[in-house]
Design an enzyme around this catalytic site. Structure first.
Site, PDB file in Angstrom:
ATOM      1  N   HIS A  97       0.788  -1.137   0.035  1.00  0.00           N
ATOM      2  CA  HIS A  97      -0.091  -0.067   0.105  1.00  0.00           C
ATOM      3  C   HIS A  97       0.938   1.383  -0.075  1.00  0.00           C
ATOM      4  O   HIS A  97       2.052   1.404   0.550  1.00  0.00           O
ATOM      5  CB  HIS A  97      -0.854   0.131   1.276  1.00  0.00           C
ATOM      6  CG  HIS A  97      -1.980   1.149   1.172  1.00  0.00           C
ATOM      7  ND1 HIS A  97      -3.226   1.017   0.694  1.00  0.00           N
ATOM      8  CD2 HIS A  97      -1.759   2.452   1.664  1.00  0.00           C
ATOM      9  CE1 HIS A  97      -3.621   2.193   0.853  1.00  0.00           C
ATOM     10  NE2 HIS A  97      -2.841   3.170   1.479  1.00  0.00           N
ATOM     11  N   ASP A 176     -15.046   2.686   7.073  1.00  0.00           N
ATOM     12  CA  ASP A 176     -13.753   3.555   6.782  1.00  0.00           C
ATOM     13  C   ASP A 176     -14.316   4.345   5.878  1.00  0.00           C
ATOM     14  O   ASP A 176     -14.053   5.715   5.547  1.00  0.00           O
ATOM     15  CB  ASP A 176     -12.593   2.892   6.479  1.00  0.00           C
ATOM     16  CG  ASP A 176     -11.743   3.942   5.704  1.00  0.00           C
ATOM     17  OD1 ASP A 176     -11.075   4.534   6.443  1.00  0.00           O
ATOM     18  OD2 ASP A 176     -11.294   3.657   4.455  1.00  0.00           O
ATOM     19  N   SER A 198      -7.486   4.213   8.970  1.00  0.00           N
ATOM     20  CA  SER A 198      -8.013   3.983   7.615  1.00  0.00           C
ATOM     21  C   SER A 198      -7.445   2.946   6.691  1.00  0.00           C
ATOM     22  O   SER A 198      -7.925   2.118   6.069  1.00  0.00           O
ATOM     23  CB  SER A 198      -8.224   5.460   7.004  1.00  0.00           C
ATOM     24  OG  SER A 198      -8.597   5.412   5.713  1.00  0.00           O
ATOM     25  N   LYS A 202      -8.485  -1.282   5.753  1.00  0.00           N
ATOM     26  CA  LYS A 202      -8.562  -1.868   4.549  1.00  0.00           C
ATOM     27  C   LYS A 202      -7.600  -2.874   4.241  1.00  0.00           C
ATOM     28  O   LYS A 202      -7.913  -3.881   3.620  1.00  0.00           O
ATOM     29  CB  LYS A 202      -8.444  -0.572   3.468  1.00  0.00           C
ATOM     30  CG  LYS A 202      -9.608   0.122   3.375  1.00  0.00           C
ATOM     31  CD  LYS A 202      -9.361   1.525   2.280  1.00  0.00           C
ATOM     32  CE  LYS A 202      -8.565   2.332   2.813  1.00  0.00           C
ATOM     33  NZ  LYS A 202      -8.877   3.720   2.620  1.00  0.00           N
TER      34      LYS A 202
HETATM   35  N1  URA Z   1      -5.280   6.898   2.310  1.00  0.00           N
HETATM   36  C1  URA Z   1      -6.495   6.367   2.959  1.00  0.00           C
HETATM   37  O1  URA Z   1      -6.610   5.118   2.506  1.00  0.00           O
HETATM   38  N2  URA Z   1      -6.759   6.815   4.100  1.00  0.00           N
HETATM   39  C2  URA Z   1      -6.460   7.955   4.546  1.00  0.00           C
HETATM   40  O2  URA Z   1      -7.093   8.357   5.511  1.00  0.00           O
HETATM   41  C3  URA Z   1      -5.685   8.596   3.804  1.00  0.00           C
HETATM   42  C4  URA Z   1      -4.944   8.270   2.722  1.00  0.00           C
END
Ligand code: URA
Length: 429
Positions: A97, A176, A198, A202
């Site tokens: 990520h 989220d 956040s 995910k």
């Molecule tokens: N990317 C995300 O998935 N969440 C955030 O809060 C900021 C960047």
């Protein structure tokens, strides 16, 4: 579970107190019945007063389990402890990520590299957020490429090929999504515990064994300076520690676009050049460094040099219906204009955020669809010397010359030159 009331929970955070796990779970379980104005007030109180380590971990867990959580199966038939060949055929599920950057095509290169090394790469990607680019948009530039894999197709492809990338759906971490949408509209995005929870919620929902985070820091990233990037890293690692997750975080510079290309198809072209072993630039260095968090560097270099990663890329793209031959034909002749240096100078700095915005706006057509060919190619990087008459950057778009010239002027306003020698930013801190 206890019943709480939202007014009491907003008040508690305004007074700087910590929530217990039941209170956090109550908020997330009731996320669709709490009115937006009260949820926004709760988020704003959290934004101002912060969350401690335990609260952040619980918010992450609760958001991760607010929807579908993928349980990726280690396919037992992949293993044969007596056969050294199969020992590397499944080294575990990895999800990479990026916290968001400009010209960030790392996933396009790193994912097939890891798959060719024997990892199972399972990744749900998002579209562009603000001035940053999204892997989904880059992949959409490939004619026919499908991002709407259902869970069955996704898992089958990982089993057969070791790699699948699909677009994020509503099924994963919906809490989220709800909170993020409110943060986006209430100037509360840039909170370290909220970003960390956040991102991690995910990733947990996507079910990988190992999570590789490329934490971007600089003028083209949400974390503009080193101290906030380090604070976010600490927060992410603390969530990993609380929730017993294997997470590796690398901080990389984002004061200039990564590589030479910014723009969807242009970035895919750069990724292909790297996989073909024709380009060894900062994008290449970052891919090597990220993969080297998992295996020795020599193995990573070898999987590119041997062409195995390029083969894996081709197999992956065709498995998701993408047509690379058509891709090459479609983008072989994009209209473009080049800005030529009028003086000798050095590339000193740039507003990387503005560059991202220019590229995103250029790609946005009047009818709301995207021109995937649009973007910017930098012939020079920060710290480079520029001689009069040399190319500095080119703007590409399937558009009128006027629009391209306009973008040239905007890029020029975002780049700063110096007559004295300047150093180039370090990729890693
Ligand atoms: N990317 C995300 O998935 N969440 C955030 O809060 C900021 C960047």
């Amino acid at each position: 579970m206890n019943e709480f009331n939202i007014i009491g929970l907003i008040d508690k955070k305004i007074k700087g107190k910590s929530f217990d796990n039941d209170e956090i779970n109550w908020i997330i379980n009731n996320i669709y019945s709490i009115p937006d104005f009260q949820l926004s007030a709760w988020v704003t109180a959290v934004f101002i007063k912060g969350l401690d380590k335990k609260e952040t971990a619980e918010l992450t867990r609760a958001m991760a389990y607010s929807g579908h959580v993928l349980t990726l199966k280690r396919h037992e038939e992949d293993y044969d402890s007596n056969n050294p060949e199969t020992a590397v055929s499944n080294r575990g599920f990895v999800d990479k990520h990026s916290t968001g950057g400009v010209g960030d095509k790392v996933s396009l290169v790193l994912s097939p590299v890891l798959a060719a090394l024997g990892f199972k790469v399972s990744k749900f990607s998002g579209g562009s957020l603000g001035y940053t680019g999204g892997t989904v948009d880059k992949l959409m530039s490939i004619p026919g490429f499908r991002l709407d894999l259902d869970i069955k197709e996704f898992e089958a492809q990982i089993k057969d090929l070791g790699i699948a990338i699909a677009s994020q759906t509503e099924d994963f971490a919906p809490a989220d999504k709800k909170i993020y949408a409110l943060r986006d509209k209430t100037a509360t995005v840039e909170s370290i515990p909220l970003i960390a929870s956040s991102v991690m919620s995910k990733k947990i929902a996507a079910g990988a064994d190992t999570i590789l985070i490329d934490l971007k820091c600089g003028s083209g990233a949400f974390m503009k300076d080193k101290s906030s990037a380090k604070a976010l890293r600490k927060q992410i690692l603390s969530i990993a520690d609380e929730l017993k997750l294997d997470v590796k975080v690398l901080i990389s510079n984002m004061d200039q676009p990564l590589g030479y290309a910014v723009g969807n198809a242009l970035e895919v072209q750069e990724a292909i050049e790297i996989l073909d072993g024709k380009l060894k630039n900062d994008t290449y260095d970052l891919v090597i460094e990220l993969a080297s968090q998992l295996v020795p560097k020599s193995e990573v270099i070898d999987v590119i040099e041997s062409g195995k990663a390029a083969v894996k890329f081709d197999e992956w793209i065709s498995a998701q219906n993408g047509d690379l031959k058509k891709f090459k034909e479609t983008y072989s002749n994009i209209p473009n204009e080049t800005y030529i240096a009028t003086d000798d100078a050095y590339m000193k700095s740039m507003s990387c955020e503005m560059i991202g915005n220019i590229a995103n706006n250029l790609a946005l057509k009047e009818d709301g669809t995207k021109d995937y060919s649009a973007g910017i190619i930098f012939h020079k990087k920060l710290g480079d010397s520029v001689k009069k008459g040399e190319k500095i950057f080119s703007v590409y778009a399937n558009a009128e010359k006027e629009l391209i010239d306009n973008a040239i002027a905007q890029v020029l306003e975002s780049v700063y030159f110096s007559h004295s020698k300047v150093s180039s930013p370090k990729l890693f801190n």
